[in-house]
Every structure is written in C-alpha cells, then in structure tokens.
Design a protein around this motif. Sequence first.
Motif, PDB file in Angstrom:
ATOM      1  N   SER A  80       6.069  -6.167  -8.193  1.00 41.23           N
ATOM      2  CA  SER A  80       6.629  -6.637  -6.939  1.00 41.23           C
ATOM      3  C   SER A  80       6.245  -5.650  -5.841  1.00 41.23           C
ATOM      4  CB  SER A  80       8.159  -6.699  -7.080  1.00 41.23           C
ATOM      5  OG  SER A  80       8.749  -7.072  -5.872  1.00 41.23           O
ATOM      6  N   VAL A  81       5.604  -6.161  -4.785  1.00 45.23           N
ATOM      7  CA  VAL A  81       5.277  -5.302  -3.647  1.00 45.23           C
ATOM      8  C   VAL A  81       6.281  -5.616  -2.548  1.00 45.23           C
ATOM      9  CG1 VAL A  81       3.470  -4.570  -2.039  1.00 45.23           C
ATOM     10  CG2 VAL A  81       2.833  -5.480  -4.275  1.00 45.23           C
ATOM     11  N   ARG A  82       6.934  -4.593  -2.030  1.00 41.68           N
ATOM     12  CA  ARG A  82       8.047  -4.828  -1.111  1.00 41.68           C
ATOM     13  C   ARG A  82       7.881  -3.984   0.147  1.00 41.68           C
ATOM     14  NH1 ARG A  82      11.411  -7.324  -4.912  1.00 41.68           N
ATOM     15  NH2 ARG A  82      13.162  -7.514  -3.481  1.00 41.68           N
ATOM     16  N   ASP A  87      13.186  -3.800   2.034  1.00 40.71           N
ATOM     17  CA  ASP A  87      13.186  -4.215   0.623  1.00 40.71           C
ATOM     18  C   ASP A  87      12.809  -5.700   0.465  1.00 40.71           C
ATOM     19  OD1 ASP A  87      13.405  -3.623  -2.123  1.00 40.71           O
ATOM     20  OD2 ASP A  87      15.437  -4.450  -2.212  1.00 40.71           O
ATOM     21  N   ASN A  88      12.306  -6.323   1.519  1.00 43.66           N
ATOM     22  CA  ASN A  88      11.849  -7.722   1.398  1.00 43.66           C
ATOM     23  C   ASN A  88      10.597  -7.771   0.532  1.00 43.66           C
ATOM     24  OD1 ASN A  88      13.817  -8.768   2.990  1.00 43.66           O
ATOM     25  ND2 ASN A  88      12.573  -8.721   4.880  1.00 43.66           N
ATOM     26  N   GLU A  89      10.532  -8.778  -0.339  1.00 44.10           N
ATOM     27  CA  GLU A  89       9.371  -8.885  -1.221  1.00 44.10           C
ATOM     28  C   GLU A  89       8.169  -9.468  -0.465  1.00 44.10           C
ATOM     29  OE1 GLU A  89       9.104 -11.529  -4.888  1.00 44.10           O
ATOM     30  OE2 GLU A  89       9.162  -9.493  -5.718  1.00 44.10           O
ATOM     31  N   LEU A  90       7.041  -8.760  -0.532  1.00 35.20           N
ATOM     32  CA  LEU A  90       5.806  -9.254   0.098  1.00 35.20           C
ATOM     33  C   LEU A  90       4.962 -10.016  -0.908  1.00 35.20           C
ATOM     34  CD1 LEU A  90       4.898  -5.960   1.992  1.00 35.20           C
ATOM     35  CD2 LEU A  90       5.619  -8.097   3.071  1.00 35.20           C
ATOM     36  N   ALA A  91       5.026  -9.589  -2.156  1.00 33.69           N
ATOM     37  CA  ALA A  91       4.219 -10.266  -3.190  1.00 33.69           C
ATOM     38  C   ALA A  91       4.836 -10.043  -4.552  1.00 33.69           C
ATOM     39  CB  ALA A  91       2.798  -9.705  -3.187  1.00 33.69           C
ATOM     40  N   ARG A 222       9.308  -4.020 -14.648  1.00 32.13           N
ATOM     41  CA  ARG A 222       8.525  -4.343 -13.444  1.00 32.13           C
ATOM     42  C   ARG A 222       7.975  -3.057 -12.821  1.00 32.13           C
ATOM     43  NH1 ARG A 222      12.334  -7.409 -10.298  1.00 32.13           N
ATOM     44  NH2 ARG A 222      11.621  -9.001 -11.749  1.00 32.13           N
ATOM     45  N   VAL A 223       6.765  -3.132 -12.312  1.00 38.11           N
ATOM     46  CA  VAL A 223       6.265  -2.069 -11.441  1.00 38.11           C
ATOM     47  C   VAL A 223       6.585  -2.494 -10.012  1.00 38.11           C
ATOM     48  CG1 VAL A 223       4.201  -0.951 -10.525  1.00 38.11           C
ATOM     49  CG2 VAL A 223       4.408  -1.326 -12.974  1.00 38.11           C
ATOM     50  N   THR A 224       7.332  -1.656  -9.300  1.00 32.69           N
ATOM     51  CA  THR A 224       7.696  -2.007  -7.921  1.00 32.69           C
ATOM     52  C   THR A 224       7.018  -1.033  -6.971  1.00 32.69           C
ATOM     53  OG1 THR A 224       9.854  -2.734  -8.704  1.00 32.69           O
ATOM     54  CG2 THR A 224       9.623  -2.405  -6.338  1.00 32.69           C
ATOM     55  N   ARG A 225       6.442  -1.594  -5.912  1.00 34.11           N
ATOM     56  CA  ARG A 225       5.846  -0.738  -4.897  1.00 34.11           C
ATOM     57  C   ARG A 225       6.544  -1.045  -3.575  1.00 34.11           C
ATOM     58  NH1 ARG A 225       0.559   2.137  -5.543  1.00 34.11           N
ATOM     59  NH2 ARG A 225      -0.537   0.422  -6.513  1.00 34.11           N
ATOM     60  N   VAL A 413      -4.968  -9.976  -4.280  1.00 35.15           N
ATOM     61  CA  VAL A 413      -3.784  -9.132  -4.049  1.00 35.15           C
ATOM     62  C   VAL A 413      -4.241  -7.879  -3.303  1.00 35.15           C
ATOM     63  CG1 VAL A 413      -1.795  -8.011  -5.134  1.00 35.15           C
ATOM     64  CG2 VAL A 413      -2.944  -9.906  -6.309  1.00 35.15           C
ATOM     65  N   PRO A 414      -3.690  -7.612  -2.123  1.00 34.99           N
ATOM     66  CA  PRO A 414      -4.108  -6.399  -1.396  1.00 34.99           C
ATOM     67  C   PRO A 414      -3.802  -5.112  -2.173  1.00 34.99           C
ATOM     68  CG  PRO A 414      -2.965  -7.916   0.088  1.00 34.99           C
ATOM     69  CD  PRO A 414      -2.793  -8.471  -1.295  1.00 34.99           C
ATOM     70  N   ASP A 415      -2.782  -5.131  -3.026  1.00 32.24           N
ATOM     71  CA  ASP A 415      -2.512  -3.991  -3.900  1.00 32.24           C
ATOM     72  C   ASP A 415      -3.447  -4.159  -5.101  1.00 32.24           C
ATOM     73  OD1 ASP A 415      -1.537  -2.001  -5.441  1.00 32.24           O
ATOM     74  OD2 ASP A 415       0.557  -2.640  -5.402  1.00 32.24           O
ATOM     75  N   LYS A 416      -4.599  -3.490  -5.049  1.00 38.27           N
ATOM     76  CA  LYS A 416      -5.739  -3.879  -5.881  1.00 38.27           C
ATOM     77  C   LYS A 416      -5.493  -3.781  -7.393  1.00 38.27           C
ATOM     78  CE  LYS A 416      -8.272  -5.690  -3.013  1.00 38.27           C
ATOM     79  NZ  LYS A 416      -8.206  -7.143  -3.134  1.00 38.27           N
ATOM     80  N   TRP A 417      -4.604  -2.896  -7.860  1.00 38.78           N
ATOM     81  CA  TRP A 417      -4.462  -2.799  -9.321  1.00 38.78           C
ATOM     82  C   TRP A 417      -3.872  -4.082  -9.906  1.00 38.78           C
ATOM     83  CZ3 TRP A 417      -0.304  -3.197 -12.630  1.00 38.78           C
ATOM     84  CH2 TRP A 417       0.970  -3.121 -12.063  1.00 38.78           C
ATOM     85  N   ALA A 418      -3.226  -4.892  -9.026  1.00 38.72           N
ATOM     86  CA  ALA A 418      -2.621  -6.132  -9.516  1.00 38.72           C
ATOM     87  C   ALA A 418      -3.512  -7.351  -9.256  1.00 38.72           C
ATOM     88  CB  ALA A 418      -1.266  -6.325  -8.839  1.00 38.72           C
TER      89      ALA A 418
END
Length: 446
Positions: A80-82, A87-91, A222-225, A413-418
């Motif tokens: 979850s990317v927030r 703390d709103n979820e972006l992805a 979950r991995v949270t960013r 996904v802009p967070d490339k590892w995902a």
Amino acid sequence: MANSPQDLKVAILGAGMGGLTTALALAQRGFKNIDVYESAHDLGFVGAGIQLAPNMARVLDGLGVWKPIEAEAVNISDTSVREGATDNELAHVELGYIEKTYGYKHMVGHRASLADGLYQGCLKQSAIKFHFATTAENVESFGPKPSFTAVPRDETQKPYQVQCDVLLAADGIKSQARVEMLKRLNVDVGVKDTHQAAYRIMIHKDQIKDDPELLALINNTRVTRWIGEKRHIIAYAVSNNTIYNLSTTQPDTNFAAATNATYTTKGDKSAMLGVFSDFCPMVQRMLNYVPEGEVCEWKLRVHDPLPTWVHEQVALIGDACHPTLPHLAQGAAQAIEDGAVLAVALSRLPDTSPDSINKALRVYEKVRKGRAEALVDMASASGRALHLGDGAAKAERDRQFAALRAGGGKGPVPDKWADADVQREIYGFDCTKVTEDNFDEYFSQL
Ligand SMILES: Cc1cc2nc3c(=O)[nH]c(=O)nc-3n(C[C@H](O)[C@H](O)[C@H](O)COP(=O)(O)OP(=O)(O)OC[C@H]3O[C@@H](n4cnc5c(N)ncnc54)[C@H](O)[C@@H]3O)c2cc1C
C-alpha cells in the motif's frame, strides 16, 4: 599450479551478504581452500529488516539455506502506497501472484536471520575458514598471485601477507580494494553523494500492545510506504510478525561526521521527529516509540558505474562495485547474485592458468554488470518519483496512482519495486542458470 579449479586458493574480503554467499557457493561447487577475512569481530549485523525478493530466495534455496530463513520471515501479500501527511491510500497492489509466477514468495525478514542463515551454511563447509577481526589492507598484487596484508585487530598479533590464486573483494560500500583497483587502472570514479539518508527503526510488539492501530500494522503481511516531498517511510513486519521494521529516506543534513566504515552516525530523535512532523499522527506515534539515544542514521551513497569490476585475478562483489539506493530493495539480493554467478564461472574453468581465471571473472562481469547497474539506475529513478514535490511531474505520478486504483491495482506502478514489468525483469532472472547456459560461449569470446 592448482590441478583443478577446486584446488585454487580463494581469498574473500568481507563477510557481508556478498562475501558469505560467495564462500558458500564456491564450497558447494567443491572448492577446497576458501578464506574469508572480515574486519569486524563477528557478523555484527544491525537490527534492521530486509526484503527477501524471489531472485534472492532462488539463490539461497539453491545453496540449501533458504528454509531456515524463510521459517522466520513474513510472506508479503500486498503493498500500500500512502500519502504521508494524510495516510490516504494512493495505490494498492496485490503481490500474491509472485509465488505462482516466479516460484518463490516475496518475503521480508530480519537481516540477522539472513546473515545467520548464510553463516550457518558456511560453517557446515570445512573448506571455508573465517578470519574475523582481520582487516585486509594494501592489495599489493592483483595477479597472477593476488596478495594483500591481513591486519589483525588484536595488536599483539602481527600483520601477515596473504597470497592466493583468486581474490574476491566483497568489502562493502567503502571498499579499499575498489579504490586500489581504480588507482591501478588509473581511473577516477568518485563516490556520489545522493543527498539522501535513512533511519532504520525496529518496534517490538510488546511496545505497542496497547495501540490497536499499530498492532493491526504489525499483525498484517503488507509492505506500506508513506510518501512525501523528498521523504518516505517503508515499513513491514518481520520475525514472524513480532517486530515492525521501518526504514526512512530523507534529505541528508547531518553527515559531515559520518566518516566511519558504514556511513552511519548517531541520529537525534527530535531531529528525526522534525523531518516527519507533517506526516499523519499514526506515523508520528510509531517514530516516537524509538528510544532516545537509539536513533541511527545512514548516509546513502552510490558512485558512477565503474569501467570494470575485474583486474587480473581480482574481482569486486556487491556494494564494493554497485552500491545502490534502497528504493528497489535489491542491494543485498544483487550481492547474493554476484556470489552465485562467480561460483558457477570459477567452477567451469577449463584450466587454472591466470589467464583463464581472469576470463572466468570477466564472464562473471558480463553476466552481472549490466543488470546490477540497470537496477541501480532504476532504484534512483523510483526514489525520485516517490519524493516529488508539487508540480507537473507529481501531477503525472498521481495520475498514474489514480489509474492504478481505478484498474484495481493493475498497471504501471510509480513505486517501481511493486511494478509487474520491473518485477519480471528482476525476479524472472535466474542468475545461476544464465551463467551455466552461457559460460562456454562468453568464455570463448574473451
Ligand atoms: C536503508 C537500507 C535498506 C536496505 N534494504 C535492502 C533490502 O530490503 N533488500 C536488499 O536486498 N538490500 C537492501 N539494502 C542494501 C544492502 O544492505 C546492501 O546492498 C548489502 O548489505 C551489500 O552487501 P555486501 O556484502 O556487498 O556489503 P556489506 O554487507 O557492507 O559487507 C561488507 C563487509 O566487509 C567488511 N569489510 C569492509 N572492509 C574490509 C576490509 N578491508 N577487510 C575485511 N573486511 C572488510 C565489513 O565489515 C562488512 O562486514 C538496504 C540498504 C540500506 C542502506
């Protein structure tokens, strides 16, 4: 001269992830004389988590050490990317498909557990001899018989010279062997300051037993960013969900003094809280659990690609030749791939002449260098995307996040590892098989 490759005398500098893997992989391919020199008194790994991506797990499984590491690790189901401030979820991306696609789960674990798993594997091999509390200094010769001075930390013991057939330098981001190799080659590739630093934090479950929101985080898979301008925090549970691990990235403002071997310095808790003061209350509560005096900050350093990782009968491994930003969580995984590839290449030597050893090391470089350096670049790019401030680029990134949400977590996904395409490139590469399959062709071309 050694009769077979397995008789070669191999010296390894550093017992980090790269050095341990190289030693174990060589021993498993029958090498009989492997000496590992480590300047620390023991493995001395920091309390921090580490992502155990499928490409790492594949190598560890091949070496027979994955099972005990896996037993303590946490299987990641999703990410979850927030937005840090709200703390709103972006992805949100489901990662369960990874095991089916790549044969291994994407797990996260404790660094000590990874290091110990490798070390225990090494201890079962009589061919591997560890020399702890011994620093390698002055690579005096790079070949045909590489040599260096081993300096015991115990000053009552005298420095002594080590000569070997192959010298493999896995001596980390501040590699002295790299410096000396570049000097020999008369090239200057300076360390690049990334202007980024990291705090690494571990919160134990009993510390948060009265905080249901944080308990929910530590109990999940979950991995949270949480992201913000120039900063982010990535967090996940490790050690069978008993520890919540946080790793931050922020502008590097505190580092004139970080000149030690690992670029670490004691951080200041109020400064750490200040960096994330506009993040949501839950994040601030987590950071507040860090005991005063236990904040440790890492300076994040990389350098431009080296012209080569190999000189005569010496090769560089891991952070010594491809230090990377942590945003793809691949630094240790790539050091581990290096070790596996080196062992295949050296075990396939047709003879033990210095010329053949050099060629085998260059096959290692051919398999590994382009891939590792592409991932270094990708990690930097992913960090830039995560750290954007207001402007057109951030608007475009957030449009991608919105499209991802609309598509139920499918798409770039802009967070490339995902990102599924990036995962295919990283996790789909079986470094051992690629080296086995291509060794003869690559060797004959050199
Ligand atoms: C914040 C952060 C988070 C990270 N997260 C991840 C992640 O999730 N997944 C991942 O795969 N990677 C991650 N990494 C990267 C990873 O930690 C490194 O890439 C990896 O540890 C490099 O391994 P190495 O063996 O090359 O070097 P190191 O682990 O640094 O080992 C080098 C060893 O050499 C020894 N040494 C140094 N000089 C000498 C000498 N002259 N003589 C003898 N011994 C010497 C040192 O004491 C040390 O033990 C992260 C890094 C950071 C900073």
